[in-house]
Each structure stands twice: as structure tokens, then as C-alpha cells.
Design an enzyme around this catalytic site. Sequence first.
Site, PDB file in Angstrom:
ATOM      1  N   LYS A  91       0.867  -1.190   0.000  1.00  0.00           N
ATOM      2  CA  LYS A  91       0.000   0.000   0.000  1.00  0.00           C
ATOM      3  C   LYS A  91       0.900   1.236   0.000  1.00  0.00           C
ATOM      4  O   LYS A  91       0.744   2.145   0.829  1.00  0.00           O
ATOM      5  CB  LYS A  91      -0.921  -0.051   1.239  1.00  0.00           C
ATOM      6  CG  LYS A  91      -1.977   1.028   1.335  1.00  0.00           C
ATOM      7  CD  LYS A  91      -3.174   0.802   0.441  1.00  0.00           C
ATOM      8  CE  LYS A  91      -4.120   1.991   0.499  1.00  0.00           C
ATOM      9  NZ  LYS A  91      -5.292   1.822  -0.397  1.00  0.00           N
ATOM     10  N   ASP A 149      -6.395 -15.385   4.941  1.00  0.00           N
ATOM     11  CA  ASP A 149      -7.747 -15.867   5.246  1.00  0.00           C
ATOM     12  C   ASP A 149      -8.640 -15.738   4.010  1.00  0.00           C
ATOM     13  O   ASP A 149      -9.534 -16.555   3.797  1.00  0.00           O
ATOM     14  CB  ASP A 149      -8.361 -15.094   6.427  1.00  0.00           C
ATOM     15  CG  ASP A 149      -7.979 -15.682   7.791  1.00  0.00           C
ATOM     16  OD1 ASP A 149      -6.832 -16.151   7.932  1.00  0.00           O
ATOM     17  OD2 ASP A 149      -8.821 -15.680   8.715  1.00  0.00           O
ATOM     18  N   ASP A 187      -5.708  -3.267  -1.696  1.00  0.00           N
ATOM     19  CA  ASP A 187      -7.177  -3.290  -1.841  1.00  0.00           C
ATOM     20  C   ASP A 187      -7.576  -3.899  -3.186  1.00  0.00           C
ATOM     21  O   ASP A 187      -8.446  -4.770  -3.246  1.00  0.00           O
ATOM     22  CB  ASP A 187      -7.818  -1.907  -1.613  1.00  0.00           C
ATOM     23  CG  ASP A 187      -6.907  -0.722  -1.924  1.00  0.00           C
ATOM     24  OD1 ASP A 187      -5.769  -0.961  -2.385  1.00  0.00           O
ATOM     25  OD2 ASP A 187      -7.321   0.419  -1.724  1.00  0.00           O
ATOM     26  N   ASP A 220      -1.515 -11.657   6.778  1.00  0.00           N
ATOM     27  CA  ASP A 220      -2.434 -12.264   7.740  1.00  0.00           C
ATOM     28  C   ASP A 220      -3.859 -12.225   7.187  1.00  0.00           C
ATOM     29  O   ASP A 220      -4.568 -13.237   7.135  1.00  0.00           O
ATOM     30  CB  ASP A 220      -2.335 -11.494   9.070  1.00  0.00           C
ATOM     31  CG  ASP A 220      -3.126 -12.146  10.184  1.00  0.00           C
ATOM     32  OD1 ASP A 220      -3.646 -13.265   9.987  1.00  0.00           O
ATOM     33  OD2 ASP A 220      -3.221 -11.539  11.264  1.00  0.00           O
TER      34      ASP A 220
END
Length: 332
Positions: A171, A232, A204, A228
Site C-alpha cells: 500500500k 484468510d 485493496d 495475515d
Amino acid sequence: MTKYNIALLPGDGIGPEVVDATVKVMDALQKKTDIEFEYKTYMIGDAEKKRSGTALPQATIDGVKEADACLFACVGETAKETILPLRQMFNLYANLRPAKAYPGVPAVRPETDIMMVRENTEGIYKMIGHRSPRSAFNVRVITWEASERIVRYAFEWAKKNGKKKVTAIHKSNVLDYTDGLFLEASRSVAAEYPEMEYNELIVDAASMWLVMYPESFEVVVTTNMFGDILSDVTAGLVGGLGMAPSGNVGDDMCIFEPVHGSAPDIAGKGIANPAACMLSAAMMLEWLGENKAAKLIEDAVLKVLKEGKTLTPDLKGKATTVEFAEAVAKAL
Ligand code: NAI
Ligand code: MG
């Protein structure tokens, strides 16, 4: 006969259930190969904190240090007092989080086969910060050394595993200090691998791309918290957290663990999917250089998944954790 001392850290919630199931499979493996395991179990997590006042006893730290390899399951609320300090204290800088859709698993994206390489020692998980009654901050630490090291790990892993593409996720457009540095380090390493395709995505947009076009990713490298969260997401693509193994790897130490937490909603019911823990054990064997044994475990899990007769409820089946473990041991 090769003998390995394995430290087991079952922890909280479904942890003991998935570790027991995995030991069953490792025991079956011992009968098939000339590998022998000596297990030592250590306390860690919420229940241990309640009992002894500390979630990470010294005996556990020593046990991890002495073992040839370590298999950790999960803890509850004490993650930042247990697995985070273990990763940092033993410099387990690479967190490998593969997401592979196995046949037979109701995966949202069956075409997914991604290795996420997450920086594991710094970033915003450095746990440096301050809390006042009405304001707070956490410091995000990014170093050249750790960034270079993790990106090089990703490229080397890609090379070793016949992959052709590495994607750095960042980012830097907003976090210009920290991710600016990460990206600079990433580009400098990428330049050493001209034969490999290298590209960059902002986190994003990367989240959307991962969900819509997972087949466009091979190896992903990113900073601690993005890794992290995104791992998921990729677990969600391949059947959920019950299917997501991982490894915390340093230069000469390791802790392998399923990505999931203690799953309090299903703990004690005997229905947790132990595949993530079993596949973590397979990754551990590969790290030990036991590639054939690792493949035997992965293939046995794969066979049971593909048959589809003994699946746990998260995979739309009716089997218990123990039944799944017995089926995998038998498949071995
Ligand atoms: P979680 O990973 O424990 O569970 C999320 C969802 O996935 C739940 O619905 C759970 O039932 C399901 N799930 C997870 N593993 C599964 C398995 N093997 N088989 C079938 N279903 C499975 O995450 P959650 O609920 O956000 O956190 C619960 C606790 O775990 C919290 O106290 C959290 O701090 C801790 N945690 C610990 C981690 C670790 O030990 N490394 C990692 C993530 C969370
Ligand atoms: Mg997580």
C-alpha cells in the site's frame, strides 16, 4: 531409521482435537516409512495462562528450541502473547501460507493454487505502541533487511517449485514511508531474477483480484498484516480455514501451524476439520527434508477428500474429526 523430536503445542479450543488427529496420521506414517517421531507436548495459550499465569511458559520456549521441528495448533485470545513472540524470538521470518483447492472440497475457486509468503517478524505486529484513555497508536516497522529477506525467500521458493510469477502486495501509495521501502527492496531483489515474472498490486485491488482471478497468482509476497488478512481470503477460496496449513520458517528453526484459531464455536464438538493441521505436518516433513513422507500425508488427505465419504461439516460432510483422521491413516 531417522528419528525426529517433535514439539507439539496443541493450545486451546479445537487445538487438541486437530493435533490428536494429526498424531494419528503421523503414527500411521511411522509404520510405512523408516521415520520415527518422538513427541513432546507443551502447554500454551489461554487455558495455560489461567492455570499458571503465563500463556507461554519457559518450558514451552525451551521445548520449541530443543525440538527438531514444532507443530502448533491454535490459541484463543493470547495469540499476541504466544505465537507472535515465538515468531519474533526465533526469527521465523517467513510465514508460508499455501492455498490449494483440492478435488472433492467445495471450494469457491477450484482453480486456486497460490503460495502466500508473508513477512513474519515486523510491520504493525511489532507490538510497539501506546494507549491513552482516548487515543492510541501502533507503530509499523519495516526494514530493508527483513523486506529483502522475505522477497528473496519468495523468489527462491518460486524457483525451487517451478513457479514463474511473483506478485508483491503493498500500500505504498498511502503508506509511503514503510511500504515505499518494502517496494524498493522488493524491486531490487526482483531485478536479480530476470527469468521470473514480477508484478505489484496495491492491497485493496489485490483483494478483489484474488477473489475474482485467483488463477492469475502463483507466489505472493507481502508484509505482515496484509499477509495475515489476505491468507484468510485465500483460505476462503479453497474451502475455508479447515483447509489452510502454514509454516513459520527461519534459517534453522520452524513452527508449523494451521492458519485457523481456536474456533470456540465448534470446540469440544469433535467436528473440527483436521486437514489444515495434517497438511501443516506435511509441510513440516518437507522442511525436515522428508519430501516422500510429506507427499504420503498430502496424498492420503487428498484421497479422503476426493472420495468425499468422510468429510467434516465445514466441507458439507457429516464425519467427525476422529473419523476423518482414521480415514486418512487408513489411506496411508
Ligand atoms: P477461527 O479461525 O478460530 O474461526 C473462524 C471460523 O472458521 C469459525 O466459524 C470456525 O468454526 C471456523 N473454523 C476454523 N478452523 C476450523 C476447522 N479446523 N474446522 C472447521 N471449521 C473451522 O477465528 P476466530 O473465530 O476469529 O477466532 C477465535 C479465536 O482464535 C480468537 O480468540 C482469536 O484470537 C484466536 N485466533 C488464534 C490464532 C492462532 O492461534 N494462530 C489465529 C486466529 C485466531
Ligand atoms: Mg490470521
